[in-house]
Structures are given as C-alpha cells and as structure tokens.
Design a protein around this motif. Structure first.
Motif, PDB file in Angstrom:
ATOM      1  N   ALA A  12       0.841  -1.196   0.000  1.00 39.51           N
ATOM      2  CA  ALA A  12       0.000   0.000   0.000  1.00 39.51           C
ATOM      3  C   ALA A  12       0.876   1.246   0.000  1.00 39.51           C
ATOM      4  N   MET A  13       1.974   1.215   0.778  1.00 36.94           N
ATOM      5  CA  MET A  13       2.881   2.369   0.811  1.00 36.94           C
ATOM      6  C   MET A  13       3.541   2.573  -0.558  1.00 36.94           C
ATOM      7  N   ILE A  14       3.922   1.449  -1.185  1.00 38.18           N
ATOM      8  CA  ILE A  14       4.552   1.555  -2.509  1.00 38.18           C
ATOM      9  C   ILE A  14       3.554   2.142  -3.509  1.00 38.18           C
ATOM     10  N   ALA A  15       2.289   1.645  -3.453  1.00 36.42           N
ATOM     11  CA  ALA A  15       1.262   2.137  -4.370  1.00 36.42           C
ATOM     12  C   ALA A  15       1.013   3.618  -4.135  1.00 36.42           C
ATOM     13  N   PHE A  16       0.998   4.013  -2.848  1.00 35.11           N
ATOM     14  CA  PHE A  16       0.767   5.422  -2.543  1.00 35.11           C
ATOM     15  C   PHE A  16       1.906   6.277  -3.113  1.00 35.11           C
ATOM     16  N   ALA A  17       3.122   5.778  -2.954  1.00 36.65           N
ATOM     17  CA  ALA A  17       4.275   6.532  -3.467  1.00 36.65           C
ATOM     18  C   ALA A  17       4.204   6.679  -4.986  1.00 36.65           C
ATOM     19  N   VAL A  18       3.792   5.599  -5.669  1.00 36.36           N
ATOM     20  CA  VAL A  18       3.684   5.667  -7.132  1.00 36.36           C
ATOM     21  C   VAL A  18       2.615   6.696  -7.531  1.00 36.36           C
ATOM     22  N   THR A  19       1.452   6.616  -6.852  1.00 36.71           N
ATOM     23  CA  THR A  19       0.378   7.578  -7.151  1.00 36.71           C
ATOM     24  C   THR A  19       0.863   9.003  -6.922  1.00 36.71           C
ATOM     25  N   TRP A  20       1.540   9.205  -5.786  1.00 36.24           N
ATOM     26  CA  TRP A  20       2.045  10.532  -5.439  1.00 36.24           C
ATOM     27  C   TRP A  20       2.994  11.048  -6.535  1.00 36.24           C
ATOM     28  N   ALA A  21       3.907  10.186  -6.927  1.00 38.06           N
ATOM     29  CA  ALA A  21       4.884  10.598  -7.947  1.00 38.06           C
ATOM     30  C   ALA A  21       4.168  10.988  -9.238  1.00 38.06           C
ATOM     31  N   CYS A  22       3.183  10.165  -9.641  1.00 34.68           N
ATOM     32  CA  CYS A  22       2.447  10.462 -10.875  1.00 34.68           C
ATOM     33  C   CYS A  22       1.731  11.801 -10.785  1.00 34.68           C
ATOM     34  N   MET A  23       1.086  12.055  -9.621  1.00 29.00           N
ATOM     35  CA  MET A  23       0.309  13.285  -9.484  1.00 29.00           C
ATOM     36  C   MET A  23       1.210  14.517  -9.454  1.00 29.00           C
ATOM     37  N   VAL A  24       2.341  14.387  -8.755  1.00 32.17           N
ATOM     38  CA  VAL A  24       3.266  15.528  -8.685  1.00 32.17           C
ATOM     39  C   VAL A  24       3.807  15.841 -10.074  1.00 32.17           C
ATOM     40  N   LEU A  25       4.176  14.781 -10.814  1.00 30.33           N
ATOM     41  CA  LEU A  25       4.662  14.992 -12.188  1.00 30.33           C
ATOM     42  C   LEU A  25       3.569  15.619 -13.044  1.00 30.33           C
ATOM     43  N   MET A  26       2.334  15.127 -12.862  1.00 27.80           N
ATOM     44  CA  MET A  26       1.226  15.639 -13.665  1.00 27.80           C
ATOM     45  C   MET A  26       0.981  17.113 -13.370  1.00 27.80           C
ATOM     46  N   GLN A  27       0.968  17.458 -12.080  1.00 27.85           N
ATOM     47  CA  GLN A  27       0.660  18.841 -11.731  1.00 27.85           C
ATOM     48  C   GLN A  27       1.776  19.784 -12.142  1.00 27.85           C
ATOM     49  N   SER A  28       3.017  19.320 -12.022  1.00 24.67           N
ATOM     50  CA  SER A  28       4.115  20.205 -12.401  1.00 24.67           C
ATOM     51  C   SER A  28       4.081  20.446 -13.914  1.00 24.67           C
ATOM     52  N   LEU A  29       3.602  19.453 -14.676  1.00 28.11           N
ATOM     53  CA  LEU A  29       3.469  19.644 -16.120  1.00 28.11           C
ATOM     54  C   LEU A  29       2.251  20.485 -16.450  1.00 28.11           C
ATOM     55  N   GLY A  30       1.164  20.223 -15.695  1.00 27.10           N
ATOM     56  CA  GLY A  30      -0.078  20.925 -15.975  1.00 27.10           C
ATOM     57  C   GLY A  30       0.040  22.409 -15.708  1.00 27.10           C
TER      58      GLY A  30
END
Lengths: 360, 263, 302
Positions: free
Chosen positions: B234-252
C-alpha cells in the motif's frame, strides 16, 4: 454645508502607504470624482468610505455621524461595482429588491419601489430577466437601481463604466449624471478616465501616489492645473521648456513670449510652461499676441480635426486645427508660425516630472 | 475576519488527521514485520518476491501501452475535430466522458461477452488477445482524462493559425501534427499520461476478470494471504500515485502559465 | 474594379472552397479511428449487455430479467450499494465543501491551499486495493487507531459495534477518495463566488447570514448537488476497495456482479445483464443530472 467629511485618512498595507493624510469635505447632493492613475489610492479611499477597508488613521463622517468603525451593512450607502456584481441567481426584480428585503420592508412597498426604480433606469420590461440575459450596459443600470433602491445617504461608483463599450459608456454617463441630479444624491465616483471626470463632476479630486494633488471644479482643474502631474493627467498637455529672461517674459528656444505673472529671475531659471492644444492656432487672432516658429514634424488627419506636431527647438507642440475643405493642411517639413494668447501659458509648479505620453 | 480563522483551522486539522492517520498506520504496520523492532523486512520480502516483479512489470508495460495507444487515438482526433469538425466536439467530448458513467465492471462484463472464444472476434481465446483487450480497456478507462488534458492543451494554442502557417510553408497535415502541434501539446499529453499510469498500475477489476497476471490481482492475493506485506505494498502504491500526481501537476501548471504570458 | 478588389475576391472564393469543398469529402476519415474505437470498446459492449437484459436464454424479448432484479437478495444488494454511496457521497460532499471553503476563503497561510489540492489529487486516485490495506491497518481489529483507542482510552470500537468490514467501515474508507474529489471539483466553484457579490450584499444592508442564504448558497447549489451526484456514481461503481476490504461479506451490487461474472452465481446469464443494466441506469441518471446541473452552474458563473 458638508455632508461627507473625510479627515486625515491614511491607509497602509504593511510598510507601504497607499493613502496619506487624505482630507475632503463633500456637500449634500454634490457629485465628486476621484481621478487618478491605477494605484493612486482612489479605490482604497472609496472602499474605506464603504467600510470594506478600515482606515489606518483618520475618520469618516456621513451626515455628522462618525462611521469610521461601522460595518458596511450599517452605513446606508449605495455602491455600484466595476464588474456589475449583480447576484446571478436573482432576477432583475429580486436584485433591485434585495436591499429592501433585507431591511424588512413589506411586499407591496417593495414592488412599488422596485418598479419605480426600473422606470427610472428605463428597463421596466426586464424585471423578470436574469443578469446573464442582459447586456453590460443593462446590467450596470440594474446595478445602479439596486444601489439606489434603499435610498442610501451616499452613492459610491467604482469605475462603473470601464467595463462597457465606448458608445454605451458615453450615454450611460449622461444617464447617471441626470439621475443623480434628479435624486439629489451625494455621489462619489472613482475613475481613471479624465473625460468622464470632467464631464460628470461638480468637483474633481486628482489623486497621485495616495495624495490629493488638486481639488477643484472641472473648469479649474483643466484650465489651471496646479502641478505638472495634474496638467499632464487631465487633457493633452504641451510642456515647453522655458527660461525666464525678464519680468513677464520668457524664452522658448530663443524666441521670447509674454508670460503674465512670471517674476523676473536674475539667474535665467529653467522652468516648464504648459500650453493646451486648443489654445494654439495657425492663423493670427487679435488677442493671440504670442508667436512661436517651428518645423512641422507630423500631420494627422482625424476627420473634423487635423492634429499637427510642431518642433520648436528641444520641445514639441501638439495642436489641433479644424478641417477646412478649402485649404489643405500644411505639409510635413514646412515652417509654420503658431499664435496664442499670453494668458494661455501656465507656469507649472515643479512637481514630479510626468510626460504627457507616459500618463496617457 | 481574524476571529473566523478558528473554524477553518479546525477543519484543516481534522481533515489532516483523517488523511494522515491511515498513512501513518500503514507505514507503522509495514515496518513491524519483525517482532519488537522496526525494520524494512516487509519491503525486502515484497521486492524479493518474483511474482511482485512479474506482475508489476506486466502492469507497467500495460500502462505504457495504453498511454501510447491512447495518445495515438486522442491527439489526432482532438486536433482533427477542432480543426475541421468543431460541431462534433460536443459529441466526441460526451463519448470520452462515458467511461465515467459506465462502471468498469460493466464494461469488462461486456468485453467478456462480446470478445469470448466463440464470438466473431475471439480476443479472449489467447493470452495475447486478452492482453490486447486489457490494454484497450485501459485506453477506454483513460479516455476521459486523456482527451480532456489534450483538448484543453489544444485550446491554449491556436491550432488553426499554426496549421495555416505550416501549410503556407508547404508542410503536409501529418507533418504539421507531428512537428508543430504535438510538441505544443506535449505537456498536456504527458499530464494525461501520468494520470493514466496512476489509474492503471493498481487496476484490479479488468485484470482480474480477464485473468491477467497484473499488479492489481497480485495485491488482492497478497491481501488475503499475508499480514505485513499488504501494508508495504500500500505504501509503494501510494508513493507511485504521489509521484504520478506531482509529475502531472508540475506539467499541468506550465502551459497554463505560458498561455497567461502570451495574453 | 481595381486589382486589389480582384485579389480579395479570389482569396475569399478560394478559402471556403478549400476548407469545405474538395477536402470535406475525405475529411471525415480522420475521425474514423476514434468512432470505431468508441463503438467497439465502449458502446457496443454496453449495448450488448443492455440488449441482453431484455432477452431470455433463447434471445427472445422478455422483461423477466428486470423483474428478477426485484428478488430479495438483489434488492438488498442495490439497497446497501445505494446506502453506502449516498452516505459516502453525502458526507464526502459536506466535509469536502467545508475543507474547500477553509482553503479558499479561510484566510489561512498561502502554502496550505496548494498542499491540500496536490494531496487531493493523490488521494482521489488512491483507491482500490491499497486503500483497503491502509484502512485495515488503521481501523482493522489490530489497526493502529483501534489499538490506540483501546489501550489509551479504553474504548473498544469493535465491542461498540464498529467493524471495518461493514457499512460504516466501507463508508469511512470510501470517504478517503470522496472528500478529495469533492475538494478538487468544488474549489473552482468557490473561486467563482465573486468578492463583489458579498460586498454588494453587505453594502445593501444584508448580514453575512443573509448573504449566504440569499446569494452564496443558491449560486453554489447546482455545483453542490452536481458534485454529490458525481461522488455517488463514483462510489456506486467501485469494486476493488470493497472487494479487498470485505471480501464477499458485504452484499453490494458491484461485488455481486463480480461474483456473477466469475461464476454465474445467479444461475442466469441474462439476469447478470439486467444487474449490469441496473448499474448503468443508476450511474447514468446521476451523471446526466450532474451535467444538467453543471451547465446551470456555469451559466451563472459567466
């Protein structure tokens, strides 16, 4: 008799002061404009009167009552906003009725008053429309009716025309002025448009950097600006560099002109002379005894008016002549002599140097 | 206004507690595999599990395939519709929003019935075919996000003028799309891609019902059999989600800023 | 006619001819891949189930499958599903609204808003099985919070009737993605509340309360209802979280459908289609209403 008294009002946001010791008294029924460039503090002053901002120093009195600490909803003031700010969920009728409803008036009384106001703004048929179905000009008239409905003591107008088209702006400004005269309501109008201020106001307060630079009637402000800032902000100004050469005589580019009231200066002091474009003409007139020679730099044909730019040494002089089908305007590069009356020259107090181009 | 800050502060604190406690609890649980001491043993076990590596790799490949296919489908469509068929835009937009209306479980149910081994297109008859169906399903799930991101990105640039400028210089439409339009909406495509990745990587329903060895079904399996590993996962999944969202927002954030500057 | 006029006329004639004439006949080809994909993998599979819901085993038209949905088991499943969705969407919407209001109009330090918005982006996508794991570690029988409450305050929530594998357990878990989703979609609506509306109301003599009841809430109402419907549909279609959290101990529609797809537990494939049709009907209606309400809200925000 003063109805609104503003005494030593100052406002600071942290270290920067946006208003410094502002003083103004307004008579009952008077139409006052606060005129100035953006950031001069005019809107802040209006918001302090409305009660949306609190003054850091000083006090505001309305009808003798000190309202400095009163919340906005207890001040009995009407306000019209730049972006209309009509409630989008309410019909025109309900928007105008809003102030009466929250004051707890009866239904019949509200309906009578709302229709009276809609007649006044000439939109009685639109009572059941919603704001998004109205044009900008209509919305702003409804906003005016809404502000006037509860019979406020003072009407505040925060750049109410600046979001509108040029044509509607002119017609609405006449409408607002005649409505204000009819109702005799004390009005404070904030604008950055000198034409609006000049055409509507009883008196104008020209503001710059948080201070009132000059307070006076439109006639006084336009014809006798007290500082270079006022002169340049109100109307188109020709600023000519002059040197005092004797009592009542100055030299511009070596050509002497009569300047009434100029004191003799032994040190050939440099100063600035202001000259309105409309006081200059190419043809001689009996009272226009001052003359200046120069080269025509540019001629713009604007229809009924021809605007000419003349270079006189280090200064340029902009002036208008009426279009005359019988005689074409002079060509560029030609020499020309302009005529104007000595009384049209104004010696400016030394102030912050603002070129007319920069102020436009 | 100062007195009214108490309410908002309490709301924020309560919300922070609700959102952070499960993360803390999960993290604490994931560290307590060895009795009495805190250790990363659960993570070590997870990473050492070949099944983890296989399923995670499978899901990453599926996600990347879905992103590429989705971009290939959405970018030309959004471009073409904006350029030539502006009236179709609301229809296309409506269709792309349908995956939010139709629950994934219903969608996959339809797939299983339509593409089973006795149908005209027996995709589920082979493992390869089923993999294709899974990826196409993921493209469908990502359609609302992908199309929205790309269409907004195209709205921020004036594609008509860019196209006309390109044509006046003698470029073909395909070339304009590849060399002019795509680079200008790259940030939008990438932000849609990261969101797709976050959704697809742990996806359970499609993968499970299509019987594919993906990360989602693996998670479910570990959940029923193990005690501490699920928390680590669950922690690994959360970290992956977090990374994706941060990358998405920084691009957006970047194209919006650019658009503002241009105006 | 001058040469300039000629050139102008030529351009205006050539323009439309090029855009709408010769090329239009083949232009539609560019949209074929998208529509083909949408039909094959979105519309046809759904239509297949919808049609199947009205057919019996021989393919003849029947309403028996829909009638079959009213058997006690299935009605109970729909009921619990709707209850969980309403509860998690309602609570999520209310709490999410207060949270969004706090970060937009709360006058809090500047870093709070971007932090919470970013976190909401993560949490609203942190659903499925890992979320179930996190709540088991928190509120499960041996969860951190469960043990903390028991050991520190002597409150045994499990003895008080709470179970993470229950209606309220699922609701509390769902709220972990519902609240952030609400924050993400209601923040723009709250930004749309113009400062001037509040000021205009105040200067007309209204109290803050009158402003809220007469202006702010009516303006926000379509957005609030719309968000609720979106959250409802979001919870209604969720499978993975419930599956990992409760196994099959909580009888909700998506889990029932999951079991039906795996093993035809209803012993009637067409009844399974009807079950799916019911889900589409419910999520479809709430989404349709959401779109209607959002259009209304946007009309006001102009």
């Amino acid at each position: 008799m003063s109805f609104v008294e503003i005494e030593g009002v100052g406002k600071s946001f942290g270290p920067n002061a946006v208003l410094k010791d502002f003083n103004l008294t307004i008579a009952k029924g008077e139409f006052i404009s606060l005129l100035g460039p953006s950031g001069c503090g005019k809107t802040t002053m209006l918001r302090i009167i409305a009660g949306f901002e609190s003054a850091t120093t000083g006090r505001v009195r309305i009808g003798g009552e000190d309202v400095t600490r009163l919340p906005p909803n207890k001040r009995h003031i009407g306000m019209v906003f730049q972006a209309y700010a009509l409630f989008p969920n309410l019909s025109v009728f309900d928007n105008v009725a809003f102030g009466l409803k929250v004051a707890g008036q009866g239904k019949a009384e509200i309906a009578r008053r709302v229709m009276e106001l809609l007649e006044l703004i000439k939109l009685p048929d639109l009572a059941h429309r919603y704001p998004y179905q109205l044009s900008g000009g209509q919305q702003q008239r409804v906003a005016l009716a809404r502000a006037l409905a509860p019979s406020p003591r003072v009407l505040l107008l925060d750049e109410p025309l600046s979001a509108l088209d040029a044509k509607i702006r002119v017609s609405l400004r006449e409408e607002i002025r005649s409505l204000q005269r009819e109702l005799g309501i004390t009005t404070i109008f904030v604008t950055h448009d000198q034409e609006e201020a000049l055409s509507m106001s009883d008196r104008i307060v020209v503001m710059n950097a948080g201070c009132a630079e000059q307070i006076g009637t439109p006639f006084e402000i336009y014809n006798h600006p007290r500082s270079r800032f006022v002169a340049s902000f109100v109307g188109t100004l020709n600023a000519l560099d002059g040197v005092a050469v004797g009592e009542g005589v100055a030299a511009i580019d070596g050509q002497t002109v009569a300047v009434p009231g100029l004191a003799a200066s032994p040190s050939a002091e440099q100063f600035t002379l202001a000259l309105r474009p409309e006081s200059v003409s190419l043809s001689p007139r009996p009272e226009a005894t001052n003359r200046l020679n120069g080269t025509i730099e540019d001629v713009s044909f604007l229809g009924s008016v021809v605007r000419i730019r003349l270079r006189i040494g280090g200064s340029t002089l902009l002036f208008d002549t009426f279009n005359n089908p019988a005689s074409p305007p002079p060509p560029r590069g030609a020499n020309a002599t302009v005529h104007f009356a000595p009384g049209d020259l104004q010696v400016l107090e030394s102030g912050p140097v603002v070129l007319p181009e920069a102020a436009e | 206004m100062k007195g009214s800050r108490l309410g908002p502060t309490i709301v924020i604190l309560v919300a922070a507690a609700y959102f952070l406690l499960p993360l803390m609890a999960t993290f604490e649980f994931s560290l307590s595999m060895i009795r009495g001491v805190w250790s990363f043993e659960a993570y070590r076990v997870v990473f050492a599990d070949p099944e983890f590596r296989h399923t995670f790799t499978f899901s990453v490949v599926a996600a990347v395939a879905a992103i590429l296919l989705g971009a290939l489908l959405v970018v030309p469509t959004a471009y073409w519709v904006r350029l030539r068929f502006p009236r179709l835009r609301s229809v296309v937009e409506f269709i792309t929003l349908l995956p939010l209306v139709i629950p994934p479980i219903v969608l996959v149910f339809g797939y299983i019935r339509m593409y089973n081994s006795s149908s005209l297109v027996p995709l589920t008859a082979t493992a390869g075919g089923t993999n294709v169906l899974l990826v196409l399903g993921y493209v469908t799930l990502s359609l609302p996000y992908m199309y929205r991101a790309v269409d907004t990105g195209m709205g921020a640039i004036d594609i008509r003028t860019l196209t006309e400028a390109g044509e006046s210089l003698g470029a073909s439409r395909g070339r304009i799309l590849a060399t002019v339009i795509l680079p200008n909406v790259r940030a939008a495509v990438l932000s849609g891609a990261f969101l797709t990745f976050a959704i697809v990587i742990g996806e359970f329903v499609l993968a499970s019902l299509l019987n594919r060895p993906a990360f989602g079904p693996y998670l479910a399996l570990i959940g029923t059999n193990r005690a501490y590993e699920p928390s680590a996962l669950a922690m690994i999944a959360f970290a992956v989600t977090w990374a994706c969202m941060v990358l998405m927002q920084s691009l957006g954030a970047r194209p919006a800023h650019k658009a503002r500057q241009r105006r | 006619m001058s040469a300039a006029d000629d050139a102008g006329a030529a351009v205006t004639v050539r323009g439309p001819a090029r855009w709408q004439g010769a090329r239009l006949s083949w232009g539609w080809l560019g949209t074929v891949p998208f529509f083909a994909f949408a039909i094959l993998f979105l519309i046809a599979p759904t239509a297949y189930l919808v049609v199947g819901a009205f057919q019996d085993a021989t393919g003849a038209f029947t309403l028996d499958n829909l009638a079959g949905l009213f058997s006690p088991d299935i009605v109970a499943a729909y009921r619990i599903s709707i209850e969980v969705s309403v509860a998690s969407a309602g609570l999520g919407a209310v709490i999410g609204f207060f949270l969004a209001y706090a970060i937009v109009h709360g006058g809090l330090p500047g870093w709070i808003r971007p932090t919470i918005v970013t976190f909401s982006g993560v949490a609203s996508n942190f659903a499925g099985i890992p979320l179930a794991f996190a709540f088991l570690a928190t509120l499960g029988r041996l969860g951190l919070v469960t043990l903390f409450l028991r050991d520190t305050f002597g409150i045994n929530i499990y003895r008080m009737g709470f179970n993470v594998v229950s209606f309220w357990g699922l609701t509390v878990t769902y709220m972990y993605f519902q609240i952030p989703l609400m924050v993400l979609i209601i923040v723009p609506a709250l930004d749309g509340l113009k400062r001037e509306w509040r000021e205009a109301a105040l200067i007309l003599g209204a109290t803050k309360r009158q402003y809220w009841t007469n202006v702010a809430l009516p303006v926000l109402l379509p957005s609030l209802l719309g968000c609720f419907l979106l959250l409802f549909a979001n919870a209604f279609g969720a499978v993975a979280t419930a599956y990992a959290l409760t196994g099959s101990s909580l009888n909700i529609v998506p889990i029932l459908l999951y079991a039906q797809i795996r093993g035809d537990v209803l012993y009637n494939p067409n009844l399974g289609y009807a079950l799916a049709f019911g889900m589409i009907l419910i999520t479809g209606c709430s989404n349709l209403l959401y779109i209607v309400l959002r259009m209304r809200a946007e009309r006001w925000q102009r």
